[in-house]
Design an enzyme around this catalytic site. Structure first.
Site, PDB file in Angstrom:
ATOM      1  N   TYR A   1       0.855  -1.192   0.000  1.00  0.00           N
ATOM      2  CA  TYR A   1       0.000   0.000   0.000  1.00  0.00           C
ATOM      3  C   TYR A   1       0.885   1.234   0.000  1.00  0.00           C
ATOM      4  O   TYR A   1       1.809   1.346   0.817  1.00  0.00           O
ATOM      5  CB  TYR A   1      -0.906   0.030   1.243  1.00  0.00           C
ATOM      6  CG  TYR A   1      -2.353  -0.116   0.854  1.00  0.00           C
ATOM      7  CD1 TYR A   1      -2.947   0.851   0.035  1.00  0.00           C
ATOM      8  CD2 TYR A   1      -3.107  -1.208   1.241  1.00  0.00           C
ATOM      9  CE1 TYR A   1      -4.264   0.722  -0.363  1.00  0.00           C
ATOM     10  CE2 TYR A   1      -4.422  -1.343   0.842  1.00  0.00           C
ATOM     11  CZ  TYR A   1      -4.993  -0.371   0.028  1.00  0.00           C
ATOM     12  OH  TYR A   1      -6.287  -0.503  -0.368  1.00  0.00           O
TER      13      TYR A   1
ATOM     14  N   GLU B   1      -0.421   4.791  -0.686  1.00  0.00           N
ATOM     15  CA  GLU B   1      -1.198   6.012  -0.965  1.00  0.00           C
ATOM     16  C   GLU B   1      -0.321   7.228  -0.752  1.00  0.00           C
ATOM     17  O   GLU B   1       0.410   7.327   0.235  1.00  0.00           O
ATOM     18  CB  GLU B   1      -2.429   6.066  -0.058  1.00  0.00           C
ATOM     19  CG  GLU B   1      -3.488   5.071  -0.482  1.00  0.00           C
ATOM     20  CD  GLU B   1      -4.718   5.097   0.400  1.00  0.00           C
ATOM     21  OE1 GLU B   1      -4.756   5.882   1.362  1.00  0.00           O
ATOM     22  OE2 GLU B   1      -5.645   4.313   0.125  1.00  0.00           O
TER      23      GLU B   1
ATOM     24  N   ASP C   1      -5.778  13.987 -25.447  1.00  0.00           N
ATOM     25  CA  ASP C   1      -5.937  12.582 -25.062  1.00  0.00           C
ATOM     26  C   ASP C   1      -5.169  11.747 -26.086  1.00  0.00           C
ATOM     27  O   ASP C   1      -5.638  11.505 -27.196  1.00  0.00           O
ATOM     28  CB  ASP C   1      -7.428  12.224 -25.057  1.00  0.00           C
ATOM     29  CG  ASP C   1      -7.669  10.776 -24.651  1.00  0.00           C
ATOM     30  OD1 ASP C   1      -6.702   9.981 -24.689  1.00  0.00           O
ATOM     31  OD2 ASP C   1      -8.822  10.435 -24.320  1.00  0.00           O
TER      32      ASP C   1
ATOM     33  N   THR D   1      -3.055   6.147 -22.253  1.00  0.00           N
ATOM     34  CA  THR D   1      -2.940   4.813 -21.681  1.00  0.00           C
ATOM     35  C   THR D   1      -1.543   4.302 -22.004  1.00  0.00           C
ATOM     36  O   THR D   1      -0.908   4.749 -22.961  1.00  0.00           O
ATOM     37  CB  THR D   1      -3.983   3.849 -22.269  1.00  0.00           C
ATOM     38  OG1 THR D   1      -3.947   3.948 -23.687  1.00  0.00           O
ATOM     39  CG2 THR D   1      -5.375   4.156 -21.785  1.00  0.00           C
TER      40      THR D   1
ATOM     41  N   LYS E   1      -1.466   0.638 -25.189  1.00  0.00           N
ATOM     42  CA  LYS E   1      -1.825   0.549 -26.616  1.00  0.00           C
ATOM     43  C   LYS E   1      -0.533   0.603 -27.432  1.00  0.00           C
ATOM     44  O   LYS E   1       0.283  -0.303 -27.324  1.00  0.00           O
ATOM     45  CB  LYS E   1      -2.826   1.656 -26.966  1.00  0.00           C
ATOM     46  CG  LYS E   1      -4.147   1.531 -26.203  1.00  0.00           C
ATOM     47  CD  LYS E   1      -5.171   2.544 -26.665  1.00  0.00           C
ATOM     48  CE  LYS E   1      -6.519   2.353 -26.002  1.00  0.00           C
ATOM     49  NZ  LYS E   1      -6.676   3.072 -24.725  1.00  0.00           N
TER      50      LYS E   1
ATOM     51  N   ARG F   1      -1.370  -2.570 -18.772  1.00  0.00           N
ATOM     52  CA  ARG F   1      -2.655  -1.877 -18.765  1.00  0.00           C
ATOM     53  C   ARG F   1      -2.623  -0.754 -17.725  1.00  0.00           C
ATOM     54  O   ARG F   1      -2.299  -0.994 -16.561  1.00  0.00           O
ATOM     55  CB  ARG F   1      -3.734  -2.909 -18.413  1.00  0.00           C
ATOM     56  CG  ARG F   1      -5.141  -2.506 -18.592  1.00  0.00           C
ATOM     57  CD  ARG F   1      -5.990  -3.739 -18.795  1.00  0.00           C
ATOM     58  NE  ARG F   1      -5.667  -4.344 -20.070  1.00  0.00           N
ATOM     59  CZ  ARG F   1      -6.118  -3.894 -21.246  1.00  0.00           C
ATOM     60  NH1 ARG F   1      -6.937  -2.865 -21.305  1.00  0.00           N
ATOM     61  NH2 ARG F   1      -5.755  -4.478 -22.363  1.00  0.00           N
TER      62      ARG F   1
HETATM   63  N1  DSN Z   1     -11.311   0.820 -25.201  1.00  0.00           N
HETATM   64  C1  DSN Z   1     -10.398   1.748 -25.799  1.00  0.00           C
HETATM   65  C2  DSN Z   1     -10.219   1.494 -27.241  1.00  0.00           C
HETATM   66  O1  DSN Z   1     -10.407   0.350 -27.652  1.00  0.00           O
HETATM   67  O2  DSN Z   1      -9.885   2.401 -27.978  1.00  0.00           O
HETATM   68  C3  DSN Z   1     -10.829   3.124 -25.547  1.00  0.00           C
HETATM   69  O3  DSN Z   1     -11.024   3.255 -24.191  1.00  0.00           O
END
Ligand code: DSN
Length: 430
Positions: A57, A59, A210, A236, A239, A245
């Site tokens: 933990y 925080e 974004d 994110t 990707k 993730r």
């Molecule tokens: N789920 C993501 C995507 O596939 O682009 C977006 O949040």
């Protein structure tokens, strides 16, 4: 089976889970992974994700934790933050967001008051749920105004379905948003933060980019960087950036306190330090010059895939691609074929994609008239333009033979042969 599983030496007491992990590894190895938001992380990222850091933990932030025993965790999180700042040339990094959605909500919370106006891209034009979809909590807290794409065009020299920057400017002047959001999840063309900065400056708005989808392309120099142009950049890590993730936020130093406070304690509790260690591993991998070659290959592969899919009779939304995504309108291929049916039959053939609305889609988001495909994962596995052309032919054949089970079985075998040459995890035996 469990005796030869790469997972059984760690998971000695749960054969059911070992079998499921084996099955999923086998699925990822023997079928094509073309979901534009997915990738194959390195074994090093997998190992950090599955480490003892999950026990802790922590925080707070490095040097300011609410629990004892965080000396090593502080080093882990500092390493991740510093690598991320170096990767993007950013002043401040927050690596705690559990997801891109959390990163976006925290950024809004840091920059705005409830009820403030945000100008962002509509979901059915390529935006994201957190860009103000009525289904998202974001639309209940902030007042969203939405922009979209220019109309479709039949002129190959002047492709339509491009972000309508004139509309962004008009709406910005009309609604005076406090924040403009650039970025999309199903858009194939370059989004240049400078175009939005010029508009934001005209109306005194803040700018958030974004970068969930192109983050890896930006890190690899295959897409213009919004860092230093936008006030805040969210993304994110799983990707095109090819990490675990999770999410992250970059900002200027003067916004650091507000951003950090919005993630913790504003939105989240304890950070996932095992994921943060895995992010650190991925950021180090992205700092390697080979990652730039990878990012450029992802884009080259998307172009090859787009051209070959067009030759199969699919219409390319936005006329083609500048990034890792190809968005297909199925109606030129077969007016009767929905995105839902196409996704399902391709799944049977071992070709994993997701259905997607096309701009102004007459079908519902659950059915759709389109497919979104992406090249980030199979490029990691080593595929190039030749394999992209083969994939397009397999997709065309699958959808033309969708009522012929034997033909689909044959294609699935051909897909497995193709994937067998491009194993994403050669070091994981089973
Ligand atoms: N789920 C993501 C995507 O596939 O682009 C977006 O949040």
């Amino acid at each position: 089976m469990s005796g030869t599983s790469p997972f059984s030496s760690w998971i000695t007491n749960d054969p059911e889970i070992v079998r499921l992990l084996d099955d999923e590894l086998n699925r990822q190895r023997t079928t094509l992974q073309l979901i534009a938001s997915e990738n194959f992380t390195s074994p090093a990222v997998l190992a950090a994700s599955g480490s003892v850091l999950t026990n802790k933990y922590s925080e707070g932030y490095p040097g300011r934790r609410y629990y004892g025993g965080n000396q090593i965790i502080d080093e882990v999180e500092d390493l991740a933050r510093n690598r991320l700042k170096e990767l993007f040339g950013a002043e401040h990094a927050n690596v705690q967001p559990h997801s891109g959605a959390n990163a976006n909500v925290a950024a809004y919370q840091a920059l705005l008051e409830p009820g403030d106006t945000i100008l962002a891209m509509r979901l059915d034009q390529g935006g994201h749920l957190t860009h103000g979809s009525p289904a998202s909590i974001t639309s209940k807290i902030w007042n969203f105004v939405s922009y979209g794409l220019t109309p479709a065009s039949s002129d190959p020299e002047l492709p339509g379905e491009i972000v309508d920057l004139n509309q962004v400017l008009d709406l910005a002047k009309q609604h005076r948003p406090k924040l403009i959001v650039a970025g999309a999840t199903a858009y194939t063309r370059t989004i240049d933060a400078k175009d939005y900065r010029a508009i934001a400056d005209q109306v005194g708005a803040l700018l958030m980019f974004d970068a969930a989808h192109p983050a890896g392309l930006i890190a690899g120099g295959a897409h213009p960087s919004p860092v230093g142009v936008a006030d805040v950049v969210t993304f994110t890590t799983h990707k095109t950036l090819r990490g675990p993730r999770g999410g992250a936020i970059l900002c200027r130093e003067d916004l650091a306190k507000a951003i950090d406070g919005a993630i913790f304690p504003g939105l989240q509790g304890g950070p996932l330090e095992h994921a943060i260690a895995a992010k650190a591993v991925a950021f180090k991998e992205a700092l390697d010059p080979r990652f730039s070659a990878y990012a450029h290959q992802v884009v080259a592969n998307a172009n090859a895939l787009a051209q070959a899919l067009e030759a199969e009779g699919f219409r390319l939304v936005s006329g083609g691609t500048d990034n890792h995504i190809v968005l297909l309108d199925l109606r030129t291929f077969d007016e009767e074929l929905t995105g839902k049916e196409a996704q399902e039959v391709l799944d049977h053939a071992g070709i994993t994609v997701n259905r997607n609305t096309v701009p102004d889609d007459p079908r519902s988001p659950f059915v759709t008239s389109g497919l979104r495909v992406g090249t980030a994962a199979e490029t990691t596995a080593g595929m190039g333009p030749e394999q992209m052309a083969e994939i397009a032919r397999l997709m065309g054949r699958t959808l033309r033979s969708r009522h012929d089970d034997a033909a689909i079985r044959t294609i699935r075998e051909e897909v497995a042969v193709l994937c067998g040459t491009f194993d994403p995890y050669p070091s994981l035996s089973n």
